[in-house]
Design an enzyme around this catalytic site. Structure first.
Site, mmCIF file in Angstrom:
data_model
loop_
_atom_site.group_PDB
_atom_site.id
_atom_site.type_symbol
_atom_site.label_atom_id
_atom_site.label_comp_id
_atom_site.label_asym_id
_atom_site.label_seq_id
_atom_site.Cartn_x
_atom_site.Cartn_y
_atom_site.Cartn_z
ATOM 1 N N PRO A 8 49.261 41.456 33.027
ATOM 2 C CA PRO A 8 48.638 40.248 32.490
ATOM 3 C C PRO A 8 47.120 40.304 32.394
ATOM 4 O O PRO A 8 46.446 40.839 33.272
ATOM 5 C CB PRO A 8 49.063 39.153 33.475
ATOM 6 C CG PRO A 8 49.487 39.864 34.707
ATOM 7 C CD PRO A 8 50.017 41.190 34.254
ATOM 8 N N ASN A 9 46.630 39.745 31.317
ATOM 9 C CA ASN A 9 45.198 39.591 31.004
ATOM 10 C C ASN A 9 44.526 40.877 30.539
ATOM 11 O O ASN A 9 43.377 40.855 30.109
ATOM 12 C CB ASN A 9 44.426 38.983 32.188
ATOM 13 C CG ASN A 9 44.933 37.609 32.556
ATOM 14 O OD1 ASN A 9 45.016 36.741 31.692
ATOM 15 N ND2 ASN A 9 45.304 37.397 33.809
ATOM 16 N N ARG A 16 36.900 40.170 28.478
ATOM 17 C CA ARG A 16 37.212 39.648 29.814
ATOM 18 C C ARG A 16 36.272 40.248 30.859
ATOM 19 O O ARG A 16 36.298 41.454 31.100
ATOM 20 C CB ARG A 16 38.647 40.049 30.158
ATOM 21 C CG ARG A 16 39.052 39.681 31.551
ATOM 22 C CD ARG A 16 40.349 40.356 31.945
ATOM 23 N NE ARG A 16 40.727 39.920 33.278
ATOM 24 C CZ ARG A 16 41.613 40.542 34.040
ATOM 25 N NH1 ARG A 16 42.224 41.630 33.594
ATOM 26 N NH2 ARG A 16 41.888 40.086 35.238
ATOM 27 N N TYR A 21 35.140 44.879 34.041
ATOM 28 C CA TYR A 21 36.123 45.724 33.348
ATOM 29 C C TYR A 21 35.553 46.537 32.188
ATOM 30 O O TYR A 21 36.274 47.322 31.579
ATOM 31 C CB TYR A 21 37.288 44.851 32.854
ATOM 32 C CG TYR A 21 38.019 44.157 33.982
ATOM 33 C CD1 TYR A 21 38.770 44.896 34.895
ATOM 34 C CD2 TYR A 21 37.933 42.779 34.167
ATOM 35 C CE1 TYR A 21 39.427 44.280 35.952
ATOM 36 C CE2 TYR A 21 38.588 42.145 35.214
ATOM 37 C CZ TYR A 21 39.327 42.901 36.105
ATOM 38 O OH TYR A 21 39.978 42.281 37.139
ATOM 39 N N ASN A 72 49.312 49.654 35.140
ATOM 40 C CA ASN A 72 48.291 48.771 35.695
ATOM 41 C C ASN A 72 48.954 47.406 35.828
ATOM 42 O O ASN A 72 49.068 46.662 34.851
ATOM 43 C CB ASN A 72 47.053 48.690 34.807
ATOM 44 C CG ASN A 72 45.939 47.873 35.468
ATOM 45 O OD1 ASN A 72 46.204 47.112 36.396
ATOM 46 N ND2 ASN A 72 44.711 48.042 35.008
ATOM 47 N N ALA A 75 47.059 41.501 38.063
ATOM 48 C CA ALA A 75 47.174 40.564 39.190
ATOM 49 C C ALA A 75 48.519 40.666 39.906
ATOM 50 O O ALA A 75 48.618 40.372 41.103
ATOM 51 C CB ALA A 75 46.938 39.139 38.701
ATOM 52 N N ASP A 85 59.967 45.943 42.939
ATOM 53 C CA ASP A 85 61.360 46.380 43.027
ATOM 54 C C ASP A 85 61.763 47.153 41.772
ATOM 55 O O ASP A 85 62.498 48.143 41.845
ATOM 56 C CB ASP A 85 62.289 45.167 43.219
ATOM 57 C CG ASP A 85 62.199 44.585 44.622
ATOM 58 O OD1 ASP A 85 61.604 45.228 45.517
ATOM 59 O OD2 ASP A 85 62.714 43.462 44.833
ATOM 60 N N GLU A 96 49.742 54.382 39.551
ATOM 61 C CA GLU A 96 49.188 53.016 39.485
ATOM 62 C C GLU A 96 47.695 53.141 39.182
ATOM 63 O O GLU A 96 46.986 53.890 39.866
ATOM 64 C CB GLU A 96 49.404 52.322 40.834
ATOM 65 C CG GLU A 96 48.834 50.920 40.906
ATOM 66 C CD GLU A 96 49.020 50.305 42.307
ATOM 67 O OE1 GLU A 96 49.737 50.897 43.147
ATOM 68 O OE2 GLU A 96 48.418 49.241 42.555
ATOM 69 N N HIS A 98 44.023 51.078 38.411
ATOM 70 C CA HIS A 98 43.180 49.877 38.350
ATOM 71 C C HIS A 98 41.836 50.282 37.764
ATOM 72 O O HIS A 98 41.239 51.267 38.230
ATOM 73 C CB HIS A 98 42.982 49.254 39.730
ATOM 74 C CG HIS A 98 44.264 48.816 40.341
ATOM 75 N ND1 HIS A 98 44.890 47.650 39.960
ATOM 76 C CD2 HIS A 98 45.078 49.406 41.245
ATOM 77 C CE1 HIS A 98 46.031 47.538 40.624
ATOM 78 N NE2 HIS A 98 46.169 48.598 41.414
ATOM 79 N N SER A 100 39.033 48.523 37.898
ATOM 80 C CA SER A 100 37.998 48.232 38.900
ATOM 81 C C SER A 100 38.428 48.807 40.252
ATOM 82 O O SER A 100 39.599 49.141 40.458
ATOM 83 C CB SER A 100 37.804 46.720 39.016
ATOM 84 O OG SER A 100 38.981 46.105 39.518
ATOM 85 N N ARG A 105 36.315 44.545 46.007
ATOM 86 C CA ARG A 105 36.298 43.200 45.427
ATOM 87 C C ARG A 105 36.822 42.172 46.439
ATOM 88 O O ARG A 105 36.794 42.415 47.635
ATOM 89 C CB ARG A 105 37.097 43.209 44.115
ATOM 90 C CG ARG A 105 36.487 44.188 43.094
ATOM 91 C CD ARG A 105 37.200 44.131 41.771
ATOM 92 N NE ARG A 105 37.076 42.823 41.159
ATOM 93 C CZ ARG A 105 37.860 42.374 40.178
ATOM 94 N NH1 ARG A 105 38.820 43.159 39.704
ATOM 95 N NH2 ARG A 105 37.686 41.178 39.680
ATOM 96 N N ARG A 109 42.422 41.134 46.671
ATOM 97 C CA ARG A 109 42.732 42.266 45.779
ATOM 98 C C ARG A 109 42.883 43.578 46.544
ATOM 99 O O ARG A 109 43.254 44.608 45.973
ATOM 100 C CB ARG A 109 41.624 42.450 44.738
ATOM 101 C CG ARG A 109 41.491 41.297 43.779
ATOM 102 C CD ARG A 109 40.503 41.619 42.666
ATOM 103 N NE ARG A 109 39.980 40.404 42.089
ATOM 104 C CZ ARG A 109 40.572 39.718 41.094
ATOM 105 N NH1 ARG A 109 41.687 40.160 40.559
ATOM 106 N NH2 ARG A 109 40.019 38.612 40.641
HETATM 107 C C1 DQA Z 1 43.021 45.189 37.867
HETATM 108 C C2 DQA Z 1 42.581 44.583 39.206
HETATM 109 C C3 DQA Z 1 43.382 43.339 39.542
HETATM 110 O O1 DQA Z 1 42.938 42.786 40.780
HETATM 111 C C4 DQA Z 1 43.184 42.279 38.466
HETATM 112 O O2 DQA Z 1 43.996 41.159 38.731
HETATM 113 C C5 DQA Z 1 43.418 42.809 37.088
HETATM 114 C C6 DQA Z 1 42.978 44.157 36.749
HETATM 115 C C7 DQA Z 1 42.133 46.367 37.432
HETATM 116 O O3 DQA Z 1 42.531 47.076 36.509
HETATM 117 O O4 DQA Z 1 41.047 46.566 37.988
HETATM 118 O O5 DQA Z 1 43.892 42.088 36.216
HETATM 119 O O6 DQA Z 1 44.352 45.674 38.005
#
Ligand code: DQA
Length: 142
Positions: A8-9, A16, A21, A72, A75, A85, A96, A98, A100, A105, A109
């Protein structure tokens, strides 16, 4: 096939919180992953969703295929047991990513519920983390 799955996002990348980011858009990120895949001789598909059920469906399909995944979870990383799961069912490698450094942070997180079922984790290297994840997976590709 290697699936790059963004939660998401992440479709809002570029506008954003650019201080966190960066200015790369999701379209740029997709191009970077496809170009990296081409160089490495890997078939790569990049997807983004804000919907939990859709991400779970994609993870189930990747599990059925035995595909490697770059995920990724955004959140969801910090609380979503259903995504964890589904990720735990994968039979291929799971990286995985990220953008950031989640550890520098806010406290909420710092922990990812996904990491325990991931092969490895890349955090804080910006969108370059995706390229590095694909390079890693290329070493194990059949
Ligand atoms: C994120 C870090 C998460 O805490 C955040 O909610 C994101 C992006 C990152 O790519 O740094 O949406 O996964």
């Amino acid at each position: 096939m290697i699936y790059v799955l963004n939660g998401p996002n992440l479709g809002r990348l570029g506008t954003r919180e650019p201080a966190v980011y960066g200015s790369t858009t999701h379209a740029d990120l997709e191009r970077l992953c496809l170009e990296t895949g081409e160089k490495l001789g890997l078939e790569v598909e990049v997807r983004q969703t804000d919907a939990e059920h859709e991400m779970i469906k994609w993870l189930h399909a990747a599990a059925d295929e035995g595909a490697d995944v770059v995920l990724n979870p955004a959140a969801w990383s910090h609380y979503n047991i259903a995504i964890r799961d589904a990720a735990a069912m994968l039979r291929g490698r799971l990286v995985e990513v990220h953008i950031s450094n989640i550890h520098t942070r806010e406290e909420f997180r710092h922990h990812s519920v996904i990491s325990a079922v991931a092969t490895g984790v890349i955090a804080g290297l910006g969108v370059d983390g995706y390229r590095l994840a694909l390079e890693h997976l290329a070493r194990f590709a059949a």
